[in-house]
Design a protein around this motif. Structure first.
Motif, PDB file in Angstrom:
ATOM      1  N   LEU A  93       0.801  -1.316  -0.012  1.00  0.00           N
ATOM      2  CA  LEU A  93       0.204  -0.026  -0.086  1.00  0.00           C
ATOM      3  C   LEU A  93       0.868   1.336   0.034  1.00  0.00           C
ATOM      4  CD1 LEU A  93      -2.569  -1.296   2.545  1.00  0.00           C
ATOM      5  CD2 LEU A  93      -3.133  -0.655   0.098  1.00  0.00           C
ATOM      6  N   LEU A  94       1.912   1.344   0.726  1.00  0.00           N
ATOM      7  CA  LEU A  94       2.839   2.657   1.036  1.00  0.00           C
ATOM      8  C   LEU A  94       3.607   2.355  -0.451  1.00  0.00           C
ATOM      9  CD1 LEU A  94       4.139   1.930   4.660  1.00  0.00           C
ATOM     10  CD2 LEU A  94       2.545   4.009   3.652  1.00  0.00           C
ATOM     11  N   PHE A  95       4.078   1.352  -1.148  1.00  0.00           N
ATOM     12  CA  PHE A  95       4.649   1.801  -2.154  1.00  0.00           C
ATOM     13  C   PHE A  95       3.801   2.311  -3.370  1.00  0.00           C
ATOM     14  CE2 PHE A  95       8.142  -1.912  -2.334  1.00  0.00           C
ATOM     15  CZ  PHE A  95       8.837  -1.491  -1.305  1.00  0.00           C
TER      16      PHE A  95
ATOM     17  N   GLU B 220      -6.524   0.649  -3.698  1.00  0.00           N
ATOM     18  CA  GLU B 220      -7.240  -0.647  -4.265  1.00  0.00           C
ATOM     19  C   GLU B 220      -6.098  -1.588  -5.203  1.00  0.00           C
ATOM     20  OE1 GLU B 220     -10.440  -1.231  -3.982  1.00  0.00           O
ATOM     21  OE2 GLU B 220     -10.575   0.619  -2.800  1.00  0.00           O
ATOM     22  N   VAL B 221      -4.840  -1.253  -4.792  1.00  0.00           N
ATOM     23  CA  VAL B 221      -3.811  -1.956  -5.168  1.00  0.00           C
ATOM     24  C   VAL B 221      -3.923  -3.564  -5.205  1.00  0.00           C
ATOM     25  CG1 VAL B 221      -2.443  -2.153  -3.115  1.00  0.00           C
ATOM     26  CG2 VAL B 221      -1.376  -2.280  -5.468  1.00  0.00           C
ATOM     27  N   GLU B 222      -3.602  -4.014  -6.524  1.00  0.00           N
ATOM     28  CA  GLU B 222      -3.637  -5.697  -6.536  1.00  0.00           C
ATOM     29  C   GLU B 222      -2.363  -6.025  -6.040  1.00  0.00           C
ATOM     30  OE1 GLU B 222      -6.313  -7.756  -7.161  1.00  0.00           O
ATOM     31  OE2 GLU B 222      -7.604  -6.037  -7.725  1.00  0.00           O
ATOM     32  N   THR B 223      -2.332  -6.662  -4.525  1.00  0.00           N
ATOM     33  CA  THR B 223      -1.064  -6.999  -4.247  1.00  0.00           C
ATOM     34  C   THR B 223      -0.227  -8.237  -4.868  1.00  0.00           C
ATOM     35  OG1 THR B 223      -2.231  -8.288  -2.502  1.00  0.00           O
ATOM     36  CG2 THR B 223      -1.760  -5.981  -1.963  1.00  0.00           C
TER      37      THR B 223
ATOM     38  N   ALA C 255       6.338   3.632   6.907  1.00  0.00           N
ATOM     39  CA  ALA C 255       6.606   4.952   5.864  1.00  0.00           C
ATOM     40  C   ALA C 255       7.906   5.543   6.027  1.00  0.00           C
ATOM     41  CB  ALA C 255       5.484   5.695   6.030  1.00  0.00           C
ATOM     42  N   ALA C 256       8.140   5.780   7.436  1.00  0.00           N
ATOM     43  CA  ALA C 256       9.249   6.740   7.877  1.00  0.00           C
ATOM     44  C   ALA C 256      10.539   5.941   7.397  1.00  0.00           C
ATOM     45  CB  ALA C 256       9.298   7.073   9.135  1.00  0.00           C
ATOM     46  N   LEU C 257      10.629   4.730   7.788  1.00  0.00           N
ATOM     47  CA  LEU C 257      11.838   3.591   7.568  1.00  0.00           C
ATOM     48  C   LEU C 257      11.960   3.436   5.908  1.00  0.00           C
ATOM     49  CD1 LEU C 257      10.888   0.753  10.097  1.00  0.00           C
ATOM     50  CD2 LEU C 257      12.819   2.228  10.096  1.00  0.00           C
ATOM     51  N   LEU C 258      10.868   3.563   5.179  1.00  0.00           N
ATOM     52  CA  LEU C 258      11.076   3.316   3.751  1.00  0.00           C
ATOM     53  C   LEU C 258      11.032   4.624   3.029  1.00  0.00           C
ATOM     54  CD1 LEU C 258       8.572   0.304   3.233  1.00  0.00           C
ATOM     55  CD2 LEU C 258      10.711   0.451   4.091  1.00  0.00           C
ATOM     56  N   ASP C 259      10.958   5.859   3.868  1.00  0.00           N
ATOM     57  CA  ASP C 259      11.297   7.121   3.222  1.00  0.00           C
ATOM     58  C   ASP C 259      10.164   7.480   2.117  1.00  0.00           C
ATOM     59  OD1 ASP C 259      12.424   9.689   2.996  1.00  0.00           O
ATOM     60  OD2 ASP C 259      13.723   9.007   1.501  1.00  0.00           O
ATOM     61  N   ILE C 260       8.877   7.220   2.639  1.00  0.00           N
ATOM     62  CA  ILE C 260       7.891   7.262   1.880  1.00  0.00           C
ATOM     63  C   ILE C 260       6.888   8.376   2.437  1.00  0.00           C
ATOM     64  CG2 ILE C 260       5.451   6.282   0.625  1.00  0.00           C
ATOM     65  CD1 ILE C 260       7.360   3.547   0.558  1.00  0.00           C
ATOM     66  N   SER C 261       6.360   9.075   1.700  1.00  0.00           N
ATOM     67  CA  SER C 261       5.291  10.129   2.088  1.00  0.00           C
ATOM     68  C   SER C 261       3.891  10.184   1.452  1.00  0.00           C
ATOM     69  CB  SER C 261       5.698  11.319   2.669  1.00  0.00           C
ATOM     70  OG  SER C 261       6.317  11.967   1.414  1.00  0.00           O
ATOM     71  N   HIS C 262       2.824  10.210   1.846  1.00  0.00           N
ATOM     72  CA  HIS C 262       1.642  10.551   1.026  1.00  0.00           C
ATOM     73  C   HIS C 262       0.803  11.735   1.957  1.00  0.00           C
ATOM     74  CE1 HIS C 262       2.275   7.170  -1.496  1.00  0.00           C
ATOM     75  NE2 HIS C 262       2.583   6.294  -0.634  1.00  0.00           N
TER      76      HIS C 262
ATOM     77  N   ASP D  61      -4.920   7.777   5.254  1.00  0.00           N
ATOM     78  CA  ASP D  61      -6.144   7.540   5.884  1.00  0.00           C
ATOM     79  C   ASP D  61      -6.842   6.336   5.115  1.00  0.00           C
ATOM     80  OD1 ASP D  61      -5.998   9.211   8.065  1.00  0.00           O
ATOM     81  OD2 ASP D  61      -7.235  10.745   7.381  1.00  0.00           O
ATOM     82  N   LYS D  62      -6.860   6.527   3.818  1.00  0.00           N
ATOM     83  CA  LYS D  62      -7.440   5.521   3.013  1.00  0.00           C
ATOM     84  C   LYS D  62      -6.649   4.149   2.881  1.00  0.00           C
ATOM     85  CE  LYS D  62      -9.926   8.595  -0.270  1.00  0.00           C
ATOM     86  NZ  LYS D  62      -9.975   9.430  -1.348  1.00  0.00           N
ATOM     87  N   LEU D  63      -5.171   4.193   3.035  1.00  0.00           N
ATOM     88  CA  LEU D  63      -4.113   3.193   3.022  1.00  0.00           C
ATOM     89  C   LEU D  63      -4.465   2.510   4.231  1.00  0.00           C
ATOM     90  CD1 LEU D  63      -1.125   4.890   1.597  1.00  0.00           C
ATOM     91  CD2 LEU D  63      -2.686   3.431   0.340  1.00  0.00           C
TER      92      LEU D  63
END
Length: 295
Positions: A46-48, A53-56, A202-209, A215-217
C-alpha cells in the motif's frame, strides 16, 4: 560477518537467497509463520503504490524467496527484471539471510501461543498432507502441542514452526536490532495502533503520502478489509492454493489457547520461555511494547 546459517526444511531452503542480488532500496519482511507476514507485506504494498485498491499479488510481486514451490531461476529472473522498488518475504531467521547494509528488514513477531494456534487453523486450510505428522486433525493425545515444545529450530522441524524456531527468529533479529535497517514489530502493537505502525514503516522506507490518502491506506490495511477482500489480499488469492482464501484471515484475535491448553502444557511452555529469555524479552515477544496481557 559469518556466512548465513543453513535452514533447510521440506518446504523451504534459505540457500535460494544466494540467487538474489539485494538492492539498497529493497524491503524484506522477515517473520515466523502466522505472525503478521501478509499484513506487513500488505502495508508495504500500500505504501509503495499509494493506492488503497492495489492488487497486491504478493506471491508474484513480493515473493517468498525461501519456498521451494517455484523454480529459483524463475524467481530470480522475475526479481532481476523489476525496475520498481522491490519487496520480498522470508520465514528464515535473520542469521540465515544475506544482510545488506542499506536494505530494510522488517521483522514481525507475535505471542508464540497465538502464532501456534493460528498455525493449527492454517494447516487445515492448506492441502499438504505432511503437516498431519505434527498437526493431526484428531489430536486426543496432545501430540501437536508436545511437538510444538519439543521440535528443533532447524531441519525438518523448521517448516512446522515449533517454539524453538520462533525463539531462534526472535534472538537472531534482536541481535541485529541496533542496526538502523533492522526493525522489530509486534502483532499486538500493529493491532493496537495500525496508524502508528504504518507511519513507522513509511518513515523507515522514506515514503510520504498526503494525509487523506494515508487514512485510506490505513483503512485498506485493516483486518476486516483484508478478510472481506481475501481473494485480493491472501497470498496466491483466487488461485486455489488455499481451500478458502477468507479462512487465511481466520480471526486475527489473540488468546485462543485459553481453556484449551492444560495446566501441565502451560507450565511446560512457561518453563521453556523462561529458560530461553529474560523476563523483559519474554514480555515483549508475548505482548509487544506494552509488555503485559491486554486481557
Amino acid at each position: 560477518m559469518s556466512p548465513p546459517k543453513l535452514y533447510l526444511g521440506p518446504l523451504t531452503d534459505n540457500r535460494r537467497w544466494d540467487s538474489v542480488d539485494i538492492r539498497p532500496d529493497d524491503v524484506i519482511v522477515v517473520t515466523p509463520p502466522k505472525c503478521g507476514t501478509t499484513w506487513m507485506q500488505t502495508i508495504v504494498a500500500l505504501l509503495f503504490s499509494g493506492d488503497p485498491e492495489v492488487e497486491t499479488e504478493l506471491s508474484v510481486k513480493m515473493p517468498w524467496v525461501d519456498i521451494r514451490v517455484r523454480e529459483m531461476s524463475e524467481v530470480a529472473a522475475r526479481l532481476d527484471a523489476m525496475t520498481h522498488r522491490r519487496s520480498m518475504k522470508s520465514h528464515t531467521p535473520m542469521d540465515g539471510l544475506p544482510l545488506h547494509d542499506e536494505a530494510q528488514y522488517l521483522c514481525v513477531f507475535r505471542h508464540p501461543l497465538d502464532a501456534h494456534f493460528s498455525y493449527r487453523k492454517h494447516v487445515r486450510n492448506v492441502p499438504l498432507p505432511w503437516f498431519d505428522l505434527w498437526y493431526p486433525e484428531d489430536d486426543t493425545d496432545g501430540i501437536t502441542f508436545r511437538r510444538f515444545l519439543d521440535g528443533g529450530a532447524e531441519g525438518f522441524d523448521t517448516d512446522v514452526m515449533p517454539l524453538a524456531h520462533i525463539l531462534q527468529h526472535y534472538k537472531a533479529a534482536k541481535a541485529l536490532a541496533d542496526r538502523p535497517n533492522v526493525t522489530l514489530f509486534h502483532y499486538a502493537d500493529m493491532t493496537r495502533d495500525l496508524a502508528g505502525t504504518m507511519e513507522t514503516v513509511a518513515a523507515l522506507l522514506d515514503i510520504s503520502h498526503p494525509r487523506a490518502l494515508v487514512d485510506k491506506l490505513i483503512q485498506a490495511a485493516t483486518f476486516d478489509n483484508m478478510k472481506t477482500n481475501a481473494t485480493r489480499f491472501a497470498p496466491s488469492g483466487g488461485k486455489g492454493f488455499f481451500k478458502s482464501d477468507a479462512e487465511f484471515f481466520h480471526s486475527g484475535t489473540s488468546g485462543k489457547w485459553h481453556g484449551v491448553l492444560t495446566p501441565d502444557e502451560l507450565a511446560a511452555y512457561n518453563a521453556m520461555m523462561d529458560a530461553h529469555l529474560p523476563p523483559e524479552e519474554r514480555a515483549w515477544l508475548e505482548y509487544g511494547s506494552e509488555g503485559t496481557n491486554p486481557g
